[in-house]
Design a protein around this motif. Structure first.
Motif, PDB file in Angstrom:
ATOM      1  N   ASP A 259       0.802  -1.219   0.000  1.00  0.00           N
ATOM      2  CA  ASP A 259       0.000   0.000   0.000  1.00  0.00           C
ATOM      3  C   ASP A 259       0.837   1.272   0.000  1.00  0.00           C
ATOM      4  OD1 ASP A 259      -2.883  -1.331   1.321  1.00  0.00           O
ATOM      5  OD2 ASP A 259      -2.873   0.292  -0.126  1.00  0.00           O
TER       6      ASP A 259
ATOM      7  N   GLU B 276       1.807   3.783  -1.484  1.00  0.00           N
ATOM      8  CA  GLU B 276       1.659   4.621  -2.665  1.00  0.00           C
ATOM      9  C   GLU B 276       2.574   5.845  -2.611  1.00  0.00           C
ATOM     10  OE1 GLU B 276      -2.430   5.558  -3.061  1.00  0.00           O
ATOM     11  OE2 GLU B 276      -3.006   3.453  -3.225  1.00  0.00           O
TER      12      GLU B 276
ATOM     13  N   GLY C   2       2.930  17.448  -3.504  1.00  0.00           N
ATOM     14  CA  GLY C   2       3.085  18.292  -2.318  1.00  0.00           C
ATOM     15  C   GLY C   2       1.838  19.087  -1.974  1.00  0.00           C
TER      16      GLY C   2
ATOM     17  N   ASP D 236      -5.265  12.704   0.472  1.00  0.00           N
ATOM     18  CA  ASP D 236      -6.460  12.319  -0.288  1.00  0.00           C
ATOM     19  C   ASP D 236      -7.199  13.526  -0.857  1.00  0.00           C
ATOM     20  OD1 ASP D 236      -6.039   9.612   0.206  1.00  0.00           O
ATOM     21  OD2 ASP D 236      -7.237   9.637   2.033  1.00  0.00           O
TER      22      ASP D 236
ATOM     23  N   LYS E 212      -6.071  14.286  -4.306  1.00  0.00           N
ATOM     24  CA  LYS E 212      -6.533  13.220  -5.204  1.00  0.00           C
ATOM     25  C   LYS E 212      -8.014  13.385  -5.540  1.00  0.00           C
ATOM     26  CE  LYS E 212      -3.149   9.860  -3.515  1.00  0.00           C
ATOM     27  NZ  LYS E 212      -2.928   8.548  -2.898  1.00  0.00           N
TER      28      LYS E 212
ATOM     29  N   ARG F 143      -8.895  -4.677  -1.852  1.00  0.00           N
ATOM     30  CA  ARG F 143      -9.267  -3.301  -2.213  1.00  0.00           C
ATOM     31  C   ARG F 143     -10.770  -3.066  -2.125  1.00  0.00           C
ATOM     32  NH1 ARG F 143      -4.575  -0.400  -2.027  1.00  0.00           N
ATOM     33  NH2 ARG F 143      -5.236   1.098  -3.593  1.00  0.00           N
TER      34      ARG F 143
ATOM     35  N   LEU G 141      -4.055   8.022  -8.244  1.00  0.00           N
ATOM     36  CA  LEU G 141      -5.083   8.938  -7.760  1.00  0.00           C
ATOM     37  C   LEU G 141      -6.304   8.218  -7.209  1.00  0.00           C
ATOM     38  CD1 LEU G 141      -5.061  11.643 -10.600  1.00  0.00           C
ATOM     39  CD2 LEU G 141      -3.973  11.786  -8.343  1.00  0.00           C
ATOM     40  N   SER G 142      -6.745   7.180  -7.898  1.00  0.00           N
ATOM     41  CA  SER G 142      -8.014   6.565  -7.485  1.00  0.00           C
ATOM     42  C   SER G 142      -8.080   5.108  -7.895  1.00  0.00           C
ATOM     43  CB  SER G 142      -9.191   7.310  -8.117  1.00  0.00           C
ATOM     44  OG  SER G 142      -9.210   7.098  -9.524  1.00  0.00           O
ATOM     45  N   ASP G 143      -8.915   4.373  -7.196  1.00  0.00           N
ATOM     46  CA  ASP G 143      -9.247   2.986  -7.527  1.00  0.00           C
ATOM     47  C   ASP G 143     -10.679   2.932  -8.061  1.00  0.00           C
ATOM     48  OD1 ASP G 143      -6.866   2.427  -6.125  1.00  0.00           O
ATOM     49  OD2 ASP G 143      -7.700   0.562  -5.310  1.00  0.00           O
TER      50      ASP G 143
END
Lengths: 681, 681
Positions: B34, B36, B41, B63, B66, B506, B531-533
């Motif tokens: 995990d 990531e 920044g 987050d 993201k 996940r 960025l995303s799942d």
């Protein structure tokens, strides 16, 4: 707040009636517009970094809070606090989505074959679909082909004490009067039942508060046995009947127990949405109806179309069925009709099982409040919701306080005796859900909005009852809506999802068929706020239910050798090392293990015309180690999850060399997970 | 950077070879974890309002950025800058998603019947599916049933000058060697073609740079006509052949022009992924291969499984097919085989159409760089990508610089003469995409990561060539990946999407079958950042292509009376007022208008056994005014978009009264949009 029936007709309904112009109500699209309510005040003082990202992408300041309210980062599945079980409409399937991310977690194959899950493509699942046409044995004649799709409208999660228990979910087929049961241990369909005497269905499905029964009733009524279709329409009142069906649920397996099930015969009105009573109204079900005019069209011959004929009367009838009473008499006073015990209409009347109450113009939804006291009805050509009170209903029944009987002799309760209030919510109210603070939320189709209003005591005690407190535009033409656990005895509040039927300009450039549009609405602020749009471009969802995700305790791996149909270990499953081929006359039985990265045996030789029975066991114990199995040219696609046993049987009637293979990318050597079926003369 | 073949074998490959332990490579799951990479920044100094929302939801500080980078607010469809066309794997369909929102905009019914779109449920679309089994007329015998699913792997958008032009998309069936064509005017399938001599397929489909051809080649090779299957495996080299197929595309309609199409016979290796040359390599296609050992298993009889037998050799062969040369000789030097012109293997060799080059251990992807100079091959048991140079290839061919010929006489170019570089990217490299800055991105299945590295000139000139510059973990077991327009001559950069095969932890609590996991990766920062799942719980996507959304100019309403099959006005379409019923013997033809909120005529009377032909015209001109059409018990489901004409024909073989109805919630009186089909004795 209660209006007299007279006041209703002469007064407030006029505005709604005015919407009917030349019978073409439907051409009105709600003009919700884009003026979304922005709430929460969370748009100021955002850091320059984040603001710069937002500006570079062309976002509005208010979008940042919406993004943060809905984003679920990867690897944090627990942040999808709720799961939505959504009907697929005429896709025939059931969708599972996470809230608030609105990501589609799975589409479960139900009535429609689905090859990703190997549903209906050669495995034992074929038998479930086949049995779903006429119950049990499958089609009884060539003229009744196996039905391979459905119009799924209303999912119903199983309940214990009026709360979702996460065990099973049911969903009905509006097109054909059928119902399916899905087990939430593996999220797979176990049973499809073709309900006798139901040509189509709508009212339901929903379960009673302890999953005693799942209810399903007719939509358009069913032609009675022995009636000549040629003259049926002209003699509508005699030719057709509706049926309210209580399918008993086996408390261990969740499957339908037909012997304990029964129907109550209904008049041939078009029964519509329905809900189960709970707590104060436990023992009742409530079914809306329309077309009590029994209009049947004939527009090419100069008759008015059904939309006009069915909209003439000011009132249709809310049906109230007392299933606790029906249970008491079904053993002695029912008749057997096409394999189902049916309580005839006259018996239902005589035994006090069936009552009617007037409901205003083109009613649609009938939804029971959390404590069971109120039944909220939306009449789609009436700008109010009408709120019935079970205490008033039971008192009126006890007092035999009827305004009349319908032509079948069913007692009609007086409107004013059973309605505790009406709230003017806006144009085209359809469905209602509830939160944890005593508010109701009603979808407004014509106005493209969600209305929020206070209920009466004891649901709501803080302020004035039956008061509209908020409204939010949605985009566009909302049908159902769902609040989190919003039809249980303990709603969770937090969100409403608007299930919008039209999306028009919300998505661009994807062809002539538009997706539906789900909008997530935040209930936590002072005003309701639309947070996000989610296209549904693979289904036409009607009702959905939203359950707390932590109520579901599903399996991630099957106990070794489990047959997904029985949910028990199969006697034909094998462990590693048990692989073999048995030849019995012209039948070849193959006991095959399936694991990364090979099938064993990987060569199967049969004579053309021989029957091939494959017993496949996925011997893996790792979650997600699913394998697929396909045979080129044989229309066979299977998905075999870790621990699962699956069976396939076919006649090898095409000569050749067929490279069976794994369709699920399972390992670095997945491509080599292949073998040969050799069919020779 | 070029290694000698000797160096390769003795040195760097050892680590990768070490991954094979007892032939069970596949049991390794990439341990991406995990951890990531957090870039940009953008996590400090966020406003307290937004931070409070994030904290209340349990989000990490990173987050927020993201969320803001991926959120697409409702009503702003233009913020989904790219559309992804994703194969559905064994779902048989094609998915369309928006980027960066990753919302699924539509699932297009292609090979598998899909009742929401009325695809294969009674309308003319049935004929498309039927014709897709044996080309043109449909099944030729009962032993060849209509194929009703596919394993779709590789979509191919049409191109002009090497850029996507947004007109058509093709997708192939890995299971059965078929290909489909979808028109992006209405996003519907127009043609399914069962390619002769292909039992299964993999290499392709992809289009040549001006959509001259769409290419599709065999996966497992095809049994040659006349060979006895019983002894085919033991005589593998003689019994089977592969075929590289060039289906000519009609430049007006996008459909297959079979007469101008041809195949090049290939050796019976397992041809794998493929790509078209462009610019510098225009005129070539490149096809990876594996199992040049021609292993066929036999693991129950003590032979090694195919995964081991097919992994013995250090090299397989990259196939290079010169289609411009093939075009020149196909008129004179081809043979007709099952309705397709085929250039035999010996002619292909003699005419300089086919060459091989060694490619390291278990190669999978073969991807051509934007300028066409480099062909990047991932050998999944080799930690490097191997980069071939078309200038070196053409020079070597001109010099006849061959290291050998294979057993079929095909010249094998010397590895060192055609490979310009190798980059050590990590464990299990599969597929490669390109950005607009001269970088390549390769998926690493075993390592569960995406590697980024510089290409050679002229794609990349800024720094050192062939240098690994970044790597990001993904979750888990990535197969393909896609960069925006990343296989065209002008990649758009910005994002990569990792198409992960395993999701394991996940997503939670959705049963034994896990979704796939798409991860959106930001390329704009110094480091790549996930960025995303997005769960894909209805398909098993393989390749996808990502196109700038504004390249697609689809229709939102059909020209009046358009037949979706011909894309022309139907002679049977009607306008308002043209409704009629015509009786011709035992056939009843109904010309019906469909609009909110009625069918006209709304009563149809036929005798049992009569044929009923319905000509339905949706006379609406409003976008999104789609109507459905269903007949209970007749397994008929249609979707008729605004302006669309649709035809349905069936024998009314069940007596009764059937309430046909609109399945698409179209207006407030949608429920009344219903009529009766009366079938009487």
């Amino acid at each position: 707040m209660a209006l007299t029936r007279r006041e209703f007709i002469s007064g407030t309904a006029a505005g709604a009636a005015g919407l009917v112009v030349g019978g073409v109500v439907g051409n009105i699209i709600g003009g919700g517009g884009d003026g979304e309510t922005v709430g929460g005040g969370a748009v100021t003082g955002v850091s320059s970094d984040i603001t710069a990202i937002a500006e570079a992408r062309g976002l509005e300041p208010g979008d940042i809070a919406k993004a943060v309210k809905t984003f679920v980062p990867g690897g944090r599945p627990e942040l999808d606090e709720f799961y939505v079980f959504s009907s697929g409409g005429h896709s025939g399937q059931l969708m599972v989505m996470g809230v608030p991310s609105m990501r589609i977690l799975k589409i479960i194959g139900v009535f429609t074959p689905e090859s990703w899950q190997g549903w209906g493509y050669g495995s034992e699942s074929d038998a479930v679909i086949k049995a779903g046409t006429t119950s049990e044995g499958g089609p009884v004649s060539p003229s009744r082909p196996t039905l391979t799709w459905a119009d799924t409208h209303h999912p119903a999660l199983s309940e214990t004490d009026g709360e979702y228990d996460g065990r099973w979910v049911y969903i009905q087929d509006r097109a054909n009067g059928r119902i399916a049961m899905i087990d939430l241990r593996d999220f797979k369909t176990k049973q499809i039942y073709d309900v006798p005497n139901l040509v189509s269905s709508h009212g339901g499905c929903f379960v009673t508060p302890n999953s005693e029964y799942v209810h399903i009733s007719t939509k358009t009524p069913t032609l009675r046995d022995g009636v000549d279709p040629a003259s049926a329409l002209e003699n509508f009142a005699d030719s057709f009947r509706g049926y309210s069906t209580f399918l008993a649920i086996n408390p261990q397996t969740g499957r339908f127990d037909i012997e304990r099930s029964f129907q109550v015969e209904l008049p041939p009105y078009t029964q519509d949405l329905a809900d189960a009573g709970k707590l104060l109204s436990f023992g009742w079900v409530f079914i809306g109806s329309y077309n009590t005019e029994m209009a049947y069209g004939g527009n090419l011959e100069g008759n008015p179309p059904i939309e006009v004929g069915a909209s003439k009367a000011d009132f249709d009838y809310l049906h109230m069925v007392n299933w606790k009473k029906a249970e008491q008499v079904v053993g002695t006073r029912s008749v057997m009709l096409n394999g189902m015990r049916v309580i005839p209409l006259d018996v239902a009347i005589e035994e006090g099982i069936l009552y009617l109450a007037p409901e205003p113009r083109s009613p649609h939804g009938a939804d029971v409040s959390p404590n069971g006291r109120y039944i909220v009805v939306g009449g789609k050509l009436d700008p109010h919701v009408t709120i019935y009170d079970i205490e008033m209903i039971e008192k009126a029944i006890a007092a035999q306080d009827f305004e009349a009987h319908d032509q079948y002799g069913i007692p009609i309760l007086r409107f004013d005796s059973v309605v505790s209030g009406r709230v003017e919510v806006g144009a085209g109210p359809l469905h209602t859900q509830f939160d944890d603070k005593g508010y109701g939320y009603t979808s407004l189709f014509l106005e493209s909005a969600v209305a929020k209003y206070s209920l009466g005591a004891p649901d709501f005690t803080a302020e004035e009852s039956y008061k509209l407190v908020d409204k939010v535009p949605v985009h566009y033409n909302i049908g159902h809506l769902v609040a989190m656990e919003g039809d249980t005895v303990k709603p969770a509040g937090k969100y409403v999802i608007a299930l919008n039927k039209w999306s028009i300009d919300r998505y661009a450039g994807i062809g002539t068929l538009n997706p539906q549009n789900f909008q997530l609405v935040d209930l936590t602020g002072e005003k309701m706020e639309v947070l996000s749009d989610t296209p549904i471009g693979m289904a036409e969802p009607h009702y959905v239910q939203a359950i707390r995700a932590d109520r579901i305790k599903s399996w991630d791996v099957y106990p070794p050798g489990t047959d997904q149909l029985t949910m028990q270990p199969s006697p034909h499953a094998i462990a590693d090392g048990g692989e073999r081929i048995e030849q019995n006359g012209t039948t070849t039985e193959v006991y095959m293990s399936v694991k990364r990265s090979n099938f064993k045996p990987d060569i199967i030789r049969v004579k053309k015309g021989d029957r091939l029975v494959l017993h496949l066991t996925n011997v893996e114990v790792t979650p997600d180690a699913t394998h697929g199995f396909a045979v080129p040219r044989y229309n066979i696609s299977m998905s075999i999850d870790p621990g699962e046993y699956a069976r396939i049987e076919f006649v090898a009637d095409v000569e050749g060399a067929f490279a069976m293979y794994c369709t699920e990318f399972c390992s670095a050597l997945h491509l080599e997970m292949q073998g040969w079926i050799i069919v020779s003369a």
